[in-house]
Design an enzyme around this catalytic site. Structure first.
Site, PDB file in Angstrom:
ATOM      1  N   ASP A  71       0.808  -1.311   0.012  1.00  0.00           N
ATOM      2  CA  ASP A  71       0.105   0.168   0.019  1.00  0.00           C
ATOM      3  C   ASP A  71       0.815   1.301   0.061  1.00  0.00           C
ATOM      4  OD1 ASP A  71       0.622  -1.018   2.740  1.00  0.00           O
ATOM      5  OD2 ASP A  71      -0.593   0.679   3.517  1.00  0.00           O
ATOM      6  N   GLU A 128      -0.686  -1.974   5.260  1.00  0.00           N
ATOM      7  CA  GLU A 128       0.261  -1.982   6.448  1.00  0.00           C
ATOM      8  C   GLU A 128      -0.033  -0.816   7.029  1.00  0.00           C
ATOM      9  OE1 GLU A 128       3.075  -1.038   9.094  1.00  0.00           O
ATOM     10  OE2 GLU A 128       3.028  -0.081   6.858  1.00  0.00           O
TER      11      GLU A 128
END
Length: 383
Positions: A71, A128
């Site tokens: 991400d 995350e």
């Protein structure tokens, strides 16, 4: 073209097309397609947009999990190189593009010429940054659908020389928790404070008293922690004593014991101060990340693999712990394993801090990262 150059191309592509947590659809499909091209079994949609690749060799039932995050962050990139983000307000400012590219490179090498007996699980995790991705993959059966003996993750870190590896046994990163306190009073006219109750005085006393938690409630030897008040807001104005004070902040600690002590100590202080002043309160404590705790044997295995790749002089297996946080901590509560950091560089090349608009992952460390993953897998699943 060498695998290092291919991985750099993949990294630039991912960097140019960043996606936020839980929205990594294009990135996940890019990863899954590459894994399939390498001949690796692929499972899509694990924990939302997560991808798991499975590579088996030989007859052993031993296994290892290698994890990378995918991400991006809500940051407007200020770099001007040709592969800068084309998505407004989105940027790979933490190096997850590099982590993904290195693990893809290792997957290619292990699929092409890997020498091991067992199963390698390539885990590409979403979200995350907000701390939900690891938990989502775990809830979706990451450790129950598949038998993963040990799990490892690697993250870059600016400020450490490029290609140097650091880790440690036990706690390497802190837990992260947030708190929100509301002090609820009657308020009143600023000229007549005796006619009501004042939440500002109580709030100030709470902030001051909270500074004693670390120094007087936690061990100075093995319960290091940080408590930071970051917001103090009221609904009052220049001549109005407010009816409410809101106090918010952040805590970091390295053990679950310290985490729970902090949670209880804050509430005890709030309750005591409010009772003394005759006002009400609400209290919320939310844990976003657990402390990242490496198991000693796996930390030693990671050090051994890194040493084989870059040499003992570039590996520190007893670094100081970091007060930043990582949601890989949740995976380490499901299986033994290790979190290791690789230097992104110092100065102009790789030294820009994480989460900054001018940050960029250092392509010069991709070769070492691929080598580390391949060496670790072959070492742990040796014929």
């Amino acid at each position: 073209m060498s695998i290092e150059l291919k991985a750099i191309e993949w990294r630039h592509h991912i960097h140019q097309h960043p996606e936020f947590g839980t929205e990594e659809h294009q990135t996940a499909e890019f990863v899954a397609t590459k894994l399939e091209e390498f001949g690796i079994e692929v499972h899509r949609g694990i924990g939302g947009t997560g991808v798991v690749g499975i590579l088996k060799r030989g007859t052993s039932d031993r296994s290892i999990g290698l994890r990378a995050d995918m991400d991006a962050l809500h940051i407007q990139e200020e770099n001007t190189f040709c592969y800068a983000s084309v998505n407004e307000g989105a940027m790979h400012a933490c190096g997850h593009d590099g982590h993904t590219a290195m693990l893809l490179g290792a997957a290619h090498e292990l699929a092409t010429n890997g020498n091991f007996d067992g199963t390698v699980y390539f885990i590409f995790q979403p979200d995350e940054e907000r701390g939900t991705g690891a938990k989502a993959m775990i809830a979706d059966g990451l450790f129950t659908r598949w038998n993963i003996d040990a799990v490892y993750a690697m993250h870059n870190l600016p400020g450490i020389e490029a290609g140097h590896f650091v880790t440690r046994p036990h706690s390497i990163m802190a837990s992260e928790s947030s708190f929100e306190i509301e002090v609820i009073a009657t308020g009143g006219h600023a000229a007549m404070p005796h006619m009501g109750t004042d939440p500002i005085v109580v709030g100030a006393q709470i902030v001051t008293a909270m500074q004693t938690i670390v120094s007087r409630n936690l061990s100075a030897i093995d319960e290091t922690a940080v408590i930071s008040v970051t917001e103090f807001a009221t609904n009052g104005t220049v001549n109005v004593i407010p009816t409410k004070v809101t106090i918010k902040g952040d805590t970091r600690s390295f053990t679950d014991v310290a985490l729970h002590k902090i949670e209880k100590a804050i509430e005890r202080i709030v309750a005591g101060q409010c009772m003394s002043a005759g006002v009400d309160y609400t209290y919320k404590f939310n844990n976003s990340f657990l402390s990242t705790i490496n198991t000693p044997d796996e930390a030693a295995y990671a050090v051994e693999a890194a040493t084989k790749v870059v040499g003992a002089e570039r590996v520190n297996g007893a670094c100081q712990p970091f007060t930043i946080s990582e949601d890989f901590s949740f995976m380490l509560r499901e299986a033994k394993g290790c979190y290791i950091l690789v230097g992104n560089g110092v100065g102009e090349c790789g030294g820009t801090a994480l989460h900054k608009p001018h940050y960029d992952f250092n392509d010069n460390i991709i070769k070492d990262g691929i080598g580390f993953w391949k060496t670790l897998a072959e070492q742990q699943l040796a014929n």
